[in-house]
Each structure stands twice: as C-alpha cells, then as structure tokens.
Scaffold this motif. Structure first.
Motif, short mmCIF file in Angstrom:
data_model
loop_
_atom_site.label_atom_id
_atom_site.label_comp_id
_atom_site.label_asym_id
_atom_site.label_seq_id
_atom_site.Cartn_x
_atom_site.Cartn_y
_atom_site.Cartn_z
N GLU A 86 0.83 -1.21 0.00
CA GLU A 86 0.00 0.00 0.00
C GLU A 86 0.86 1.26 0.00
OE1 GLU A 86 -3.52 0.19 2.66
OE2 GLU A 86 -2.84 -1.83 3.24
N LEU A 87 1.95 1.23 0.76
CA LEU A 87 2.84 2.38 0.83
C LEU A 87 3.48 2.65 -0.53
CD1 LEU A 87 4.13 4.55 2.63
CD2 LEU A 87 5.98 2.93 3.07
N TYR A 88 3.94 1.59 -1.21
CA TYR A 88 4.52 1.77 -2.55
C TYR A 88 3.50 2.32 -3.52
CZ TYR A 88 8.53 -0.96 -0.97
OH TYR A 88 9.63 -1.42 -0.30
N LYS A 89 2.24 1.84 -3.39
CA LYS A 89 1.19 2.31 -4.29
C LYS A 89 0.87 3.78 -4.02
CE LYS A 89 -3.27 1.25 -4.20
NZ LYS A 89 -4.46 0.42 -4.07
N ASP B 266 15.83 -1.58 -7.69
CA ASP B 266 16.87 -0.69 -8.20
C ASP B 266 18.25 -1.33 -8.09
OD1 ASP B 266 15.06 1.30 -8.83
OD2 ASP B 266 15.28 2.31 -6.90
N ILE B 267 18.47 -2.06 -7.01
CA ILE B 267 19.77 -2.71 -6.81
C ILE B 267 20.00 -3.79 -7.87
CG2 ILE B 267 21.09 -4.20 -5.23
CD1 ILE B 267 19.76 -2.59 -2.93
N THR C 220 2.77 6.09 -2.68
CA THR C 220 3.88 6.99 -3.00
C THR C 220 4.34 6.84 -4.44
OG1 THR C 220 5.48 5.34 -2.22
CG2 THR C 220 4.74 7.02 -0.64
N GLN C 221 3.71 5.94 -5.19
CA GLN C 221 4.06 5.68 -6.59
C GLN C 221 5.55 5.37 -6.72
OE1 GLN C 221 2.64 9.09 -8.72
NE2 GLN C 221 0.51 8.54 -8.45
N SER C 222 6.02 4.45 -5.87
CA SER C 222 7.42 4.05 -5.91
C SER C 222 7.50 2.53 -5.95
CB SER C 222 8.17 4.61 -4.70
OG SER C 222 7.64 4.06 -3.52
N HIS C 223 8.69 2.00 -5.81
CA HIS C 223 8.91 0.55 -5.83
C HIS C 223 10.02 0.20 -4.85
CE1 HIS C 223 11.41 2.41 -8.93
NE2 HIS C 223 12.32 1.55 -8.57
#
Length: 163
Positions: free
Chosen positions: A19-22, A32-33, A24-27
């Motif tokens: 939910e937090l990723y959704k 990334d690593i 904040t529109q992040s991943h």
C-alpha cells in the motif's frame, strides 16, 4: 492521543508495504539494486568483447577455474560474490552461470538489446514476486503463532521488561 499524518496515512492506522509503494508511486529498493547490478554487468561484458586481457575476462576465468574445480565445503553461509548473485538471478529465468560457456552465452544475450532488456525485466519481476511470496509466508507464520511484529504486548500501567 496524537494523530500524525504521514504520506496520507494517519499514525494509528497500519499500512502494508504494498500500500505504501502504491500511495507513493514508488517501488522497492531491491529492484533498483538488481537493475544496477545488471547494468554494471552489461557494461563489463561490453568491455570484455574488445580485449580478453581486460580485468573482467581474467577475473571470470579465475572464478570459474577456482570456484568449481577446487570446490571445498566450508562451514557457514555460502559466499555472496557477484557471480553467485548473477547465478541466483539467472536461475529465476531458467539459465545458469556455472561454466565459462554460460559466461559466453550471457555475452551473446548482451549483444541483443531487446533480449537483454526483456531478461533483466523478467529477473526483476520474478525476484520481486519471490520476495513478496516470502513476506506473505512470514506474515502467515507470525499470525499463526499469534505474535506481533512490534514485540511483547504490555498491560495498561505496566512497563515492558528491559533486557
């Protein structure tokens, strides 16, 4: 009781990572690593094509020769080296990274841009799915055991024990 508003969620409310990723529109950072690891590998493989005396091919030859020819069981966790991480990533898409031939095949895939990008994207998505599955399994196990992630619950007026 004080209510904090952080990222559109009030403090007393519990929010999952998904939910937090959704919101904040992040991943996750691990995506990334993984992408950075494969970008770095692609750059190293591109350098390798021009000259066999460069560090990357020499190190890979040494790794494959020493790692698999003199394989001695050592106690403890297995080593976390770049070739081991690459092998684990490639296993997600049904490939290996155990022999010099696998290394040469990976160089061939790197030359085909669309194939390389699709492979890296598949590795990232399968890795994320695998981590999500592990997280769900841990939550279910924790729920089954009846424990909370926040630690031991205390009664009103009592203080938690210090260690």
């Amino acid at each position: 009781m004080r209510h904090w508003n952080f990222v559109g969620v009030f403090y007393p409310k519990v929010i999952s990572s998904e939910e937090l990723y959704k919101n904040t529109q992040s991943h996750p950072l691990r995506e990334d690593i993984i992408k950075a690891r494969w970008r770095c590998l692609k750059y190293a493989l591109q350098q390798d094509i021009d000259d066999e005396r460069l560090p990357m091919p020499c190190i890979m030859r040494l790794f494959f020769h020493n790692h698999f020819s003199n394989a001695v069981k050592v106690r403890g966790a297995p080593p976390t080296t770049i070739p081991v991480l690459i092998h684990k990533d490639l296993q997600l898409v049904g490939r290996n990274f155990k022999t010099p031939e696998d290394y040469k095949l990976l160089k061939g895939v790197m030359l085909e841009k669309q194939c390389w990008c699709a492979m890296v994207q598949e590795i990232v998505s399968k890795s994320s799915a695998k981590m999500l599955q592990a997280t769900v399994k841990k939550r279910a196990k924790r729920k089954e055991a009846g424990t909370s992630r926040s630690g031991p619950e205390t009664h009103e007026g009592s203080k938690p024990k210090r260690r």
